[in-house]
Design an enzyme around this catalytic site. Structure first.
Site, PDB file in Angstrom:
ATOM      1  N   PRO A   1       0.908  -1.331  -0.284  1.00 51.55           N
ATOM      2  CA  PRO A   1       0.032  -0.221  -0.056  1.00 51.55           C
ATOM      3  C   PRO A   1       1.170   1.459   0.206  1.00 51.55           C
ATOM      4  CG  PRO A   1      -0.750  -1.694   1.432  1.00 51.55           C
ATOM      5  CD  PRO A   1       0.657  -1.808   1.076  1.00 51.55           C
ATOM      6  N   GLU A   2       0.427   2.556  -0.801  1.00 50.12           N
ATOM      7  CA  GLU A   2       1.273   3.219  -1.153  1.00 50.12           C
ATOM      8  C   GLU A   2       0.818   4.774  -0.395  1.00 50.12           C
ATOM      9  OE1 GLU A   2       2.849   5.042  -4.955  1.00 50.12           O
ATOM     10  OE2 GLU A   2       2.854   2.480  -4.838  1.00 50.12           O
TER      11      GLU A   2
ATOM     12  N   HIS B   1      -5.947 -14.297  10.219  1.00 53.22           N
ATOM     13  CA  HIS B   1      -5.160 -13.655  10.537  1.00 53.22           C
ATOM     14  C   HIS B   1      -5.459 -12.558  10.624  1.00 53.22           C
ATOM     15  CE1 HIS B   1      -3.096 -16.500   7.334  1.00 53.22           C
ATOM     16  NE2 HIS B   1      -4.006 -16.360   6.439  1.00 53.22           N
TER      17      HIS B   1
ATOM     18  N   ARG C   1       0.475 -11.951   5.685  1.00 49.99           N
ATOM     19  CA  ARG C   1       1.710 -12.262   4.583  1.00 49.99           C
ATOM     20  C   ARG C   1       2.115 -11.880   6.258  1.00 49.99           C
ATOM     21  NH1 ARG C   1       2.185 -10.536  -1.120  1.00 49.99           N
ATOM     22  NH2 ARG C   1       0.775 -11.208  -1.706  1.00 49.99           N
TER      23      ARG C   1
ATOM     24  N   LYS D   1      22.839  15.284  -9.421  1.00 52.98           N
ATOM     25  CA  LYS D   1      22.683  13.257  -9.147  1.00 52.98           C
ATOM     26  C   LYS D   1      22.499  13.618 -10.616  1.00 52.98           C
ATOM     27  CE  LYS D   1      21.851  13.685  -5.114  1.00 52.98           C
ATOM     28  NZ  LYS D   1      20.404  13.263  -4.288  1.00 52.98           N
TER      29      LYS D   1
END
Length: 296
Positions: free
Chosen positions: A2-3, A104, A125, A168
């Protein structure tokens, strides 16, 4: 994983269910997730009132009335759900059947007040984690030390990125994924923002900076593109990939608005472009882009 928009969606879903409530009991159904739980976790949070829910980058922050903060990370498959005592089901529009495997359910917050309520953390997980830190020491915590500005905050602008990118040789996509430059920005939204700004993901970050250290036009386009794609994803409830779900059990729907991510072989959505979306691998991650119009 998830972001930022997914974590913000979770925060917004949990806040009205948790803020102002007292944690009557904390149930840990195992000794660890990705890391062991703090030894004093139960004693620290039980009988404390939840003051506010916040977010920093991809971390959920639960502020308590004893000036301690619970820091929670969803990992790959972590999610929260809200269960009221008299609810027969979890409300929401389901895109696919919700995973209800209680094997879970690893952490349960039993909250006081009416109606009786439980907040359950489920993580098949077990890549997520929960830890504690004094609220006044959050920025010194290893999870946050060195993080860049939020992509939704006023401190992110083209001049700031120009200072970070000057000299960079690192590819612009990799530079955007570096959490020291922008906190919480992940692979999906970097691909989408670069497409909107018509910038090549392979171009060196320094290419967007003038010799005098000022942002070039491409960098000036990129900052609003980042803000817009994040804001739209939050509004849509995030982008659901594999396991991520909102707190009401429904899936995010921003994935239906992807322009390039996971759209290999489809026409570029830019109206003035006849290109086709391609996929490449950068630093072990998939990059989706249009070779025809992302040349900047």
């Amino acid at each position: 994983m998830p972001e930022l928009p997914e974590v913000e969606t979770v925060r917004r879903g949990l806040a009205p269910a948790m803020e102002g409530r007292r944690i009557e009991k904390l149930v840990l159904n195992r000794a660890d997730l990705r890391f062991p739980f703090p030894e004093n976790l139960v004693e620290t949070v039980e009988n404390r009132t939840i003051i506010a829910l916040g977010r920093r980058a991809k971390y959920l922050l639960i502020d308590l009335d004893n000036d301690m903060t619970i820091i929670a990370h969803l990992g790959m498959s972590g999610s929260y759900r809200v269960e009221d005592h008299d609810a027969e089901h979890v409300p929401g529009r389901f895109h696919t059947p919700r995973n209800v495997n209680t094997l879970h359910d690893h952490v349960v917050f039993q909250l006081g007040g009416l109606p009786a309520r439980r907040i359950i953390y489920n993580d098949p997980r077990r890549f997520g984690f929960i830890k504690l830190a004094p609220k006044t020491m959050l920025e010194a915590d290893p999870s946050f030390a060195g993080l860049g500005p939020e992509p939704t905050g006023n401190s992110l602008d083209a001049d700031f990125l120009a200072r970070r990118f000057a000299g960079k040789s690192q590819a612009i996509k990799s530079a955007l994924l570096d959490q020291r430059n922008i906190a919480g920005l992940g692979n999906i939204y970097v691909c989408e923002a670069l497409w909107r700004a018509r910038l090549s993901p392979f171009r060196a970050a320094s290419h967007l900076v003038t010799p005098s250290g000022k942002p070039r036009e491409g960098l000036k386009r990129l900052v609003p593109a980042i803000r817009d794609v994040i804001a739209e994803a939050i509004e849509a409830g995030g982008s659901t990939l594999r396991d991520h779900r909102k707190t009401d059990g429904t899936l995010g729907y921003f994935q239906h608005s992807f322009s390039v991510y996971d759209r290999t072989g489809t026409p570029c959505p830019h109206e003035d472009c006849n290109g086709t979306i391609a996929r490449a691998v950068q630093s072990g991650r998939s990059t989706f882009y249009c070779p025809a119009c992302q040349k900047g």
